[in-house]
Scaffold this motif. Structure first.
Motif, PDB file in Angstrom:
ATOM      1  N   ALA A   1       0.830  -1.203   0.000  1.00 47.25           N
ATOM      2  CA  ALA A   1       0.000   0.000   0.000  1.00 47.25           C
ATOM      3  C   ALA A   1       0.867   1.256   0.000  1.00 47.25           C
ATOM      4  N   GLN A   2       1.866   1.281   0.872  1.00 44.12           N
ATOM      5  CA  GLN A   2       2.684   2.487   0.986  1.00 44.12           C
ATOM      6  C   GLN A   2       3.705   2.612  -0.131  1.00 44.12           C
ATOM      7  N   ASP A   3       3.979   1.520  -0.860  1.00 44.56           N
ATOM      8  CA  ASP A   3       4.813   1.615  -2.056  1.00 44.56           C
ATOM      9  C   ASP A   3       4.113   2.443  -3.126  1.00 44.56           C
ATOM     10  N   VAL A   4       2.784   2.412  -3.123  1.00 40.32           N
ATOM     11  CA  VAL A   4       1.990   3.136  -4.119  1.00 40.32           C
ATOM     12  C   VAL A   4       1.598   4.523  -3.618  1.00 40.32           C
ATOM     13  N   SER A   5       1.170   4.612  -2.362  1.00 37.61           N
ATOM     14  CA  SER A   5       0.664   5.881  -1.823  1.00 37.61           C
ATOM     15  C   SER A   5       1.018   5.989  -0.337  1.00 37.61           C
ATOM     16  N   GLU A   6       1.830   6.984   0.006  1.00 38.65           N
ATOM     17  CA  GLU A   6       2.259   7.155   1.391  1.00 38.65           C
ATOM     18  C   GLU A   6       1.062   7.309   2.330  1.00 38.65           C
ATOM     19  N   GLY A   7       1.066   6.525   3.401  1.00 39.58           N
ATOM     20  CA  GLY A   7       0.005   6.601   4.395  1.00 39.58           C
ATOM     21  C   GLY A   7      -1.225   5.771   4.074  1.00 39.58           C
ATOM     22  N   ALA A   8      -1.217   5.061   2.943  1.00 39.42           N
ATOM     23  CA  ALA A   8      -2.380   4.252   2.553  1.00 39.42           C
ATOM     24  C   ALA A   8      -2.539   3.043   3.472  1.00 39.42           C
ATOM     25  N   GLU A   9      -3.775   2.600   3.624  1.00 41.81           N
ATOM     26  CA  GLU A   9      -4.094   1.423   4.425  1.00 41.81           C
ATOM     27  C   GLU A   9      -5.044   0.540   3.635  1.00 41.81           C
ATOM     28  N   VAL A  10      -4.946  -0.761   3.894  1.00 42.33           N
ATOM     29  CA  VAL A  10      -5.812  -1.735   3.229  1.00 42.33           C
ATOM     30  C   VAL A  10      -6.643  -2.433   4.288  1.00 42.33           C
ATOM     31  N   ARG A  11      -7.930  -2.519   4.046  1.00 47.65           N
ATOM     32  CA  ARG A  11      -8.819  -3.277   4.929  1.00 47.65           C
ATOM     33  C   ARG A  11      -9.244  -4.545   4.206  1.00 47.65           C
ATOM     34  N   THR A  12      -9.077  -5.654   4.885  1.00 50.13           N
ATOM     35  CA  THR A  12      -9.476  -6.934   4.293  1.00 50.13           C
ATOM     36  C   THR A  12     -10.614  -7.523   5.108  1.00 50.13           C
ATOM     37  N   GLY A  13     -11.433  -8.311   4.433  1.00 55.51           N
ATOM     38  CA  GLY A  13     -12.572  -8.936   5.096  1.00 55.51           C
ATOM     39  C   GLY A  13     -12.584 -10.430   4.885  1.00 55.51           C
ATOM     40  N   GLN A  14     -13.151 -11.116   5.857  1.00 60.55           N
ATOM     41  CA  GLN A  14     -13.303 -12.564   5.785  1.00 60.55           C
ATOM     42  C   GLN A  14     -14.771 -12.893   5.981  1.00 60.55           C
TER      43      GLN A  14
ATOM     44  N   VAL B   1      -9.630   0.314   0.388  1.00 61.13           N
ATOM     45  CA  VAL B   1      -8.302   0.905   0.513  1.00 61.13           C
ATOM     46  C   VAL B   1      -8.514   2.354   0.937  1.00 61.13           C
ATOM     47  N   LEU B   2      -7.743   2.780   1.941  1.00 60.78           N
ATOM     48  CA  LEU B   2      -7.824   4.146   2.428  1.00 60.78           C
ATOM     49  C   LEU B   2      -6.601   4.908   1.917  1.00 60.78           C
ATOM     50  N   ILE B   3      -6.860   6.013   1.226  1.00 60.66           N
ATOM     51  CA  ILE B   3      -5.810   6.854   0.655  1.00 60.66           C
ATOM     52  C   ILE B   3      -5.911   8.236   1.314  1.00 60.66           C
ATOM     53  N   LYS B   4      -4.755   8.824   1.596  1.00 59.74           N
ATOM     54  CA  LYS B   4      -4.763  10.166   2.201  1.00 59.74           C
ATOM     55  C   LYS B   4      -5.612  11.132   1.381  1.00 59.74           C
ATOM     56  N   LYS B   5      -6.384  11.940   2.077  1.00 63.78           N
ATOM     57  CA  LYS B   5      -7.335  12.879   1.467  1.00 63.78           C
ATOM     58  C   LYS B   5      -6.675  13.851   0.485  1.00 63.78           C
ATOM     59  N   SER B   6      -5.436  14.220   0.739  1.00 59.20           N
ATOM     60  CA  SER B   6      -4.741  15.211  -0.092  1.00 59.20           C
ATOM     61  C   SER B   6      -4.527  14.748  -1.538  1.00 59.20           C
ATOM     62  N   VAL B   7      -4.650  13.451  -1.800  1.00 61.63           N
ATOM     63  CA  VAL B   7      -4.427  12.896  -3.137  1.00 61.63           C
ATOM     64  C   VAL B   7      -5.550  13.275  -4.105  1.00 61.63           C
TER      65      VAL B   7
ATOM     66  N   ALA C   1      -7.012   8.782  -6.062  1.00 61.20           N
ATOM     67  CA  ALA C   1      -7.176   7.759  -5.021  1.00 61.20           C
ATOM     68  C   ALA C   1      -7.764   6.485  -5.609  1.00 61.20           C
ATOM     69  N   ARG C   2      -8.719   6.621  -6.507  1.00 62.34           N
ATOM     70  CA  ARG C   2      -9.327   5.456  -7.168  1.00 62.34           C
ATOM     71  C   ARG C   2      -8.251   4.671  -7.934  1.00 62.34           C
ATOM     72  N   ASP C   3      -7.424   5.375  -8.708  1.00 56.72           N
ATOM     73  CA  ASP C   3      -6.363   4.725  -9.483  1.00 56.72           C
ATOM     74  C   ASP C   3      -5.327   4.064  -8.577  1.00 56.72           C
ATOM     75  N   GLN C   4      -4.934   4.769  -7.522  1.00 56.69           N
ATOM     76  CA  GLN C   4      -3.939   4.222  -6.605  1.00 56.69           C
ATOM     77  C   GLN C   4      -4.480   2.995  -5.875  1.00 56.69           C
ATOM     78  N   ALA C   5      -5.739   3.015  -5.494  1.00 55.81           N
ATOM     79  CA  ALA C   5      -6.342   1.873  -4.798  1.00 55.81           C
ATOM     80  C   ALA C   5      -6.342   0.640  -5.696  1.00 55.81           C
TER      81      ALA C   5
END
Length: 89
Positions: free
Chosen positions: A40-53, A65-71, A76-80
């Motif tokens: 996640a952070q290789d693509v966008s600094e501060g990004a987080e991934v939520r996974t579900g089971q 995927v959570l991307i910093k608002k400043s993007v 953000a859609r492309d980075q996710a």
């Protein structure tokens, strides 16, 4: 994890833009795993991934995927998508 799913929603909240790939109600458990931080952070600094089971399943799928608002929402859609693609490799 499977192919990159379509984006269901893009919502800006607080500090992050939430790019949702799957409805959180589909899952029994949702986590933000440590192993997903690097791709996640290789693509966008501060990004987080939520996974579900899902209940009665051993597989974890990317829920959002959570991307910093400043993007901005478009980027953000492309980075996710790029993050999910990296995770699936």
């Amino acid at each position: 994890m499977g192919d990159v799913p379509d984006v269901e929603a893009v919502e800006t909240e607080d500090e992050y833009i939430h790019v949702r790939f799957r409805d959180p109600d589909e899952f029994d458990t949702i986590r933000t795993p440590d192993w997903a931080k690097n791709p996640a952070q290789d693509v966008s600094e501060g990004a987080e991934v939520r996974t579900g089971q899902e209940e009665d399943s051993d597989e974890w799928e990317v829920q959002s995927v959570l991307i910093k608002k400043s993007v901005g929402e478009d980027k953000a859609r492309d980075q996710a998508k790029e993050i999910v693609d990296k995770i699936n490799d």
